[in-house]
Design an enzyme around this catalytic site. Structure first.
Site, PDB file in Angstrom:
ATOM      1  N   SER A  86      -3.150 -15.320 -21.931  1.00  8.91           N
ATOM      2  CA  SER A  86      -2.240 -14.118 -22.153  1.00  8.91           C
ATOM      3  C   SER A  86      -1.337 -13.915 -22.276  1.00  8.91           C
ATOM      4  O   SER A  86      -0.527 -12.900 -22.987  1.00  8.91           O
ATOM      5  CB  SER A  86      -1.634 -13.796 -20.256  1.00  8.91           C
ATOM      6  OG  SER A  86      -0.885 -15.576 -19.917  1.00  8.91           O
TER       7      SER A  86
ATOM      8  N   SER B  35      -4.593 -20.009 -21.420  1.00 10.10           N
ATOM      9  CA  SER B  35      -3.603 -18.855 -21.863  1.00 10.10           C
ATOM     10  C   SER B  35      -2.091 -18.752 -23.412  1.00 10.10           C
ATOM     11  O   SER B  35      -2.065 -18.092 -24.147  1.00 10.10           O
ATOM     12  CB  SER B  35      -2.894 -18.243 -21.416  1.00 10.10           C
ATOM     13  OG  SER B  35      -3.507 -17.036 -20.660  1.00 10.10           O
TER      14      SER B  35
ATOM     15  N   LYS C 149       7.961 -15.595 -24.883  1.00  8.63           N
ATOM     16  CA  LYS C 149       6.892 -14.506 -24.005  1.00  8.63           C
ATOM     17  C   LYS C 149       7.906 -14.149 -22.915  1.00  8.63           C
ATOM     18  O   LYS C 149       8.561 -14.763 -22.152  1.00  8.63           O
ATOM     19  CB  LYS C 149       5.934 -15.762 -23.694  1.00  8.63           C
ATOM     20  CG  LYS C 149       4.273 -14.655 -22.378  1.00  8.63           C
ATOM     21  CD  LYS C 149       3.401 -16.344 -22.192  1.00  8.63           C
ATOM     22  CE  LYS C 149       2.542 -15.292 -21.055  1.00  8.63           C
ATOM     23  NZ  LYS C 149       1.356 -16.034 -20.944  1.00  8.63           N
TER      24      LYS C 149
HETATM   25  N1  GLN Z   1      -7.131 -16.215 -18.164  1.00 11.49           N
HETATM   26  C1  GLN Z   1      -6.909 -17.490 -17.552  1.00 11.49           C
HETATM   27  C2  GLN Z   1      -6.829 -16.129 -16.683  1.00 11.49           C
HETATM   28  O1  GLN Z   1      -6.234 -14.947 -16.205  1.00 11.49           O
HETATM   29  C3  GLN Z   1      -5.745 -18.198 -18.064  1.00 11.49           C
HETATM   30  C4  GLN Z   1      -4.626 -17.559 -17.664  1.00 11.49           C
HETATM   31  C5  GLN Z   1      -3.342 -18.595 -17.955  1.00 11.49           C
HETATM   32  O2  GLN Z   1      -3.358 -19.353 -18.697  1.00 11.49           O
HETATM   33  N2  GLN Z   1      -1.999 -18.064 -17.675  1.00 11.49           N
HETATM   34  O3  GLN Z   1      -6.192 -16.792 -15.139  1.00 11.49           O
END
Ligand code: GLN
Length: 472
Positions: A142, A166, A67
């Site tokens: 994400s 995410s 990532k």
């Molecule tokens: N979707 C969540 C956010 O936007 C979690 C994102 C994540 O786990 N990095 O914060």
């Protein structure tokens, strides 16, 4: 043989037998990427020269997609953001150093929502990633690039990060196994911080066993991250032998029964998963998470608060984008940030700065911390009765690109993943089936979430493995 189809375990067996080398594995991924990633868009960059050189130096290593917020020496680390365009990492994150020492090499950087804020990868400033099961749909986020690369067979396995869901939600959307380790299990050193009290690195893989192998390779104490205890890392993969659901107590959450917004097909698949567990000998026990309903509100105070502090370092001076339109130091900061950050990142910085500001701190941040403790206590209470909790992973299967325009609707994707993140416990998304195809929607993968107590990754992976077997 189509090497790109392999997972970690099979790749390792072939490397051991001398059927192929690490170079062959990298070359297979390069060819596969040229053929299939033009449609999916999982990778942002792939430094073929570096990957092949690493493979030649480690001929028995398995390449892993990374990532775009994890630092790898000599590679870009753009975090899906314009503000870090052109930035090249001067060092390896601890997870990369650990994995290199244990038979893996980094190969390719995969897309993500900008600074890991989002649930669809649409917040990436650097490109669109599509769901390999339906190119009209998002891969989740994400860690959407990681999930699309694993689900689309564009890599052997990938690293992602999870702050509020995410790893797990994109894993559910793309038919992968995704593991969010307990807070402190994996070092965050060299991983660009979003919300420091929540962030964890974890594997996205083609099987539970692969996820266990990769988690074992990255986990452990690190002097550079004070949240990582000295406890030795169990051999997660070896402990999977004979994994069974017999006599395992699985909690289902009382408050989630009849919850609004749950897709009927996700409900059906989750109910079937519970029935599979029962058939495999598990005992289903009702548990209560009375404060889970506040988790979303708590998360959207704590995560932006921490993000607003963490992202202060992107000021146009030290890294990445620097505005050319500035004429003094203040306009250098404000213009570089205004030009460099995307709308969701700006929204979070504004929210975070607001909840931390003088006069509001106690009302918002201080209060959220107290409720967070109550949520953690709910889990402690539940885990005094059960081995694991089973929930849907995400409320819906993958949605269409552009379908969710309202940020609040997007936030609801993490309804089931955020409580465990706040509690710091470990959780996994495991494939549980496909939705029925409809005229407006092809069959789409759906995962269920297993949650276990803090540092109970061995148990989490054993239960996940036994569930995976029961689904066969
Ligand atoms: N979707 C969540 C956010 O936007 C979690 C994102 C994540 O786990 N990095 O914060």
């Amino acid at each position: 043989m189509e090497l790109w189809k392999l997972g970690i375990k099979a790749a390792r067996e072939g490397l051991e037998k001398g059927d192929f080398t690490s170079r062959d594995l990298v070359e297979a991924i390069i060819a596969r990427r040229n053929e299939a990633d033009t449609k999916i868009g999982a990778y942002l960059t792939f430094d073929e020269e570096q990957a092949l050189a690493l493979a030649d130096a480690n001929p028995k290593a398995v390449p892993i997609a990374v990532k775009d917020l994890i630092n790898v020496t000599g590679q870009p680390c753009t975090c899906g953001s314009k503000i870090l365009k052109g930035y090249i990492s001067p060092y390896d994150a601890t997870v990369i150093r650990n994995m290199k020492a244990r038979g893996f090499i980094p190969a390719g950087r995969v897309n993500m929502d900008e600074f890991a804020m989002g649930s669809s990868t649409e917040n990436s400033a650097l490109g669109v990633t599509r769901n390999p099961f339906d190119l009209e749909r998002v891969p989740g986020g994400s860690s959407g690039g990681s999930a699309a690369a694993v689900g689309g067979e564009l890599c052997y396995a990938a690293l992602g990060t999870d702050t509020g869901g995410s790893i797990r939600q994109p894993a559910s959307f793309c038919n992968c196994v995704g593991v969010k380790p307990s807070y402190g299990r994996v070092s965050r050193f060299g991983v660009t911080a979003f919300a420091s009290s929540l962030d964890q690195v974890g594997p996205l893989a083609k099987s539970v066993e692969d996820a266990a192998i990769l988690l074992g390779a990255i986990a452990g104490h690190d002097e550079m991250d004070g949240t990582t205890p000295k406890d030795p890392v169990p051999d997660y993969a070896a402990l999977l032998a004979g994994a069974s659901l017999k006599g395992v107590r699985i909690g289902v959450v009382k408050e989630y029964a009849g919850i609004a917004g749950l897709d009927p097909e996700v409900k059906r698949i989750t109910d079937e998963a519970i029935a599979k567990c029962t058939a495999a000998g598990a005992e289903i026990v009702e548990v209560s998470l009375p404060h889970a309903e506040y988790a979303m509100a708590v998360y959207y105070i704590i995560a932006p608060a921490e993000a607003s502090a963490n992202l202060a370092r992107f000021d146009g001076v030290r890294y990445g984008h620097r505005s050319e339109r500035s004429n003094d130091v203040f306009s250098l900061y404000t213009r570089s940030r205004a030009e460099g950050f995307g709308p969701e990142v700006k929204r979070r910085i504004i929210m975070g700065t607001y909840v931390l500001s003088s006069g509001y701190y106690d009302a918002y941040y201080g209060r959220a911390q107290k409720v967070r403790t109550l949520i953690r206590c709910d889990f402690e209470e539940a885990f005094s009765k059960v081995d694991a909790i089973l929930t849907p992973c995400a409320p819906t299967p993958a949605f269409k690109l552009g379908e969710l325009q309202d940020p609040l609707t997007m936030y609801l994707n993490d309804l089931f993943t955020i409580p465990s993140s706040l509690a710091g416990v470990c959780a996994a998304s495991v494939p549980a089936g496909f939705t029925a195809a409809r005229p407006d929607r092809p069959a789409l993968p759906v995962g269920v979430q297993f949650i276990c107590a803090s540092f109970a990754e061995s148990k989490l992976l054993q239960i996940s493995k036994a569930f995976e077997e029961a689904m066969k």
